[in-house]
Design a protein around this motif. Structure first.
Motif, mmCIF file in Angstrom:
data_model
loop_
_atom_site.group_PDB
_atom_site.id
_atom_site.type_symbol
_atom_site.label_atom_id
_atom_site.label_comp_id
_atom_site.label_asym_id
_atom_site.label_seq_id
_atom_site.Cartn_x
_atom_site.Cartn_y
_atom_site.Cartn_z
ATOM 1 N N ILE A 2 -2.804 3.433 -8.956
ATOM 2 C CA ILE A 2 -1.357 3.236 -8.882
ATOM 3 C C ILE A 2 -0.680 3.693 -10.163
ATOM 4 O O ILE A 2 0.434 4.228 -10.137
ATOM 5 N N LYS A 5 0.228 7.318 -10.021
ATOM 6 C CA LYS A 5 0.960 7.769 -8.842
ATOM 7 C C LYS A 5 2.376 7.224 -8.837
ATOM 8 O O LYS A 5 2.695 6.278 -9.559
ATOM 9 N N ASP A 6 3.226 7.851 -8.040
ATOM 10 C CA ASP A 6 4.561 7.316 -7.778
ATOM 11 C C ASP A 6 4.427 6.454 -6.530
ATOM 12 O O ASP A 6 4.680 6.898 -5.410
ATOM 13 N N PHE A 7 4.004 5.221 -6.740
ATOM 14 C CA PHE A 7 3.565 4.375 -5.635
ATOM 15 C C PHE A 7 4.724 3.883 -4.780
ATOM 16 O O PHE A 7 5.736 3.393 -5.293
ATOM 17 N N HIS A 8 4.551 4.022 -3.461
ATOM 18 C CA HIS A 8 5.486 3.478 -2.479
ATOM 19 C C HIS A 8 4.676 2.605 -1.523
ATOM 20 O O HIS A 8 3.720 3.098 -0.909
ATOM 21 N N PRO A 9 5.038 1.335 -1.363
ATOM 22 C CA PRO A 9 4.260 0.440 -0.497
ATOM 23 C C PRO A 9 4.100 0.951 0.929
ATOM 24 O O PRO A 9 3.061 0.749 1.556
ATOM 25 N N LYS A 11 3.947 4.091 1.960
ATOM 26 C CA LYS A 11 2.981 5.204 2.006
ATOM 27 C C LYS A 11 1.570 4.755 1.635
ATOM 28 O O LYS A 11 0.594 5.429 1.975
ATOM 29 N N ILE A 13 -1.461 3.465 -1.275
ATOM 30 C CA ILE A 13 -1.982 4.045 -2.525
ATOM 31 C C ILE A 13 -2.382 5.501 -2.329
ATOM 32 O O ILE A 13 -2.016 6.377 -3.112
ATOM 33 N N SER A 16 0.756 7.917 -1.551
ATOM 34 C CA SER A 16 1.784 8.104 -2.583
ATOM 35 C C SER A 16 1.481 9.344 -3.407
ATOM 36 O O SER A 16 0.314 9.666 -3.671
ATOM 37 N N TRP A 18 0.813 11.984 -6.357
ATOM 38 C CA TRP A 18 0.141 11.932 -7.655
ATOM 39 C C TRP A 18 1.050 12.523 -8.732
ATOM 40 O O TRP A 18 1.551 13.626 -8.588
ATOM 41 N N TYR A 231 6.126 -0.653 -9.385
ATOM 42 C CA TYR A 231 4.709 -0.979 -9.485
ATOM 43 C C TYR A 231 3.924 0.057 -10.299
ATOM 44 O O TYR A 231 3.036 -0.307 -11.076
ATOM 45 N N SER A 232 4.212 1.326 -10.098
ATOM 46 C CA SER A 232 3.462 2.373 -10.810
ATOM 47 C C SER A 232 3.690 2.297 -12.311
ATOM 48 O O SER A 232 2.752 2.372 -13.114
#
Length: 265
Positions: A2, A5-9, A11, A13, A16, A18, A231-232
């Motif tokens: 995470i 990455k540009d984490f989106h819940p 999408k 882990i 999302s 990189w 989160y990221s």
């Protein structure tokens, strides 16, 4: 993953995008970076500098007391603050330092000193945080040193007494040297968590007026990850913090192994 990455819940882990070290670069270039590093290091160093020796001194002094009701009472009273909830401790601090009805300000008023808003003054935060942490932990922290003292060969004390050594000499030349391996191990463990400041108490104590001296990496991670749901970014900051702790732990352990032949492994 995470953290990179540009984490989106939605999408997930793996889904999302990189972005590599983008989150780390954002943190290093942030206007808060140096403030967070400074506050984290200073709070940890002050806690280590003032808080680490207190349990050792307390254990040495407690060991000099004769067995009896007074010694047991002192031990019990010193252990009690450890079991008080942090929320309760912070509530006590707030009440004691209250500018209107706090005990401390009332005592200052007796000497003609103007009331001080301790929890709104950035310069007072570190003193309050460190001193309250010492009060809450020195009794409990002394247990391991008392256990180490109880394992010292009593024949050493008997031989020293025959040679005419005073209680001070026995403490300085027998008790303290026998405690050195325990002290070194605990110092290594404390150094390995130098960047991990107890954020629970800080979150309960600080406010925007004291961010200048109170805001640390762990509280910044809390605000970014929980309050802003970034989160990221928060995961990258937390990962950076843990890597620094690991490097400190390995470095201090290596230095200790070379200088004192005492280490964790």
């Amino acid at each position: 993953m995470i953290a990179f990455k540009d984490f989106h819940p939605i999408k997930g882990i793996l889904g999302s995008p990189w972005i590599g070290f983008g989150n780390f670069e954002q943190f290093f270039n942030s206007i808060y970076f140096w403030r967070l590093m400074k506050n984290t290091i200073l709070l940890s160093l002050y806690s280590l500098l003032w808080g680490f020796p207190v349990p050792i001194l307390f254990a040495l002094l407690l060991n000099e007391l004769r067995e009896g009701l007074f010694k047991k009472s002192v031990q019990t009273i010193s252990y009690l603050p450890h079991f008080i909830s942090i929320v309760v401790v912070v509530g006590m601090i707030v009440n004691f330092t209250s500018i209107q009805s706090g005990v401390i300000n009332q005592m200052l008023a007796w000497f003609g000193v103007q009331p001080i808003s301790f929890l709104s003054e950035p310069g007072w935060f570190r003193t309050i945080f460190v001193s309250s942490s010492i009060w809450q932990g020195f009794g409990w922290g002394s247990i391991i040193y008392l256990a180490a003292i109880s394992g010292i060969d009593q024949q050493l004390y008997e031989a020293a007494e025959i040679d005419g050594a005073s209680r001070w000499r026995k403490m300085w030349h027998i008790t303290l040297p026998c405690l050195v391996p325990t002290i070194v191990i605990l110092l290594i463990l404390n150094a390995g968590s130098l960047m991990e400041v107890g954020y629970e108490k800080i979150i309960l104590l600080y406010n925007p007026t004291t961010y200048e001296t109170a805001d640390v990496i762990s509280t910044f991670v809390y605000r970014q990850g929980i309050e802003k749901a970034d989160y990221s970014y928060s995961a990258a900051i937390g990962l950076f913090n843990n890597i620094i702790n690991m490097i400190l732990l390995l470095s201090v352990n290596r230095i200790s192994k070379k200088m004192t032949e005492t280490s964790l492994w």
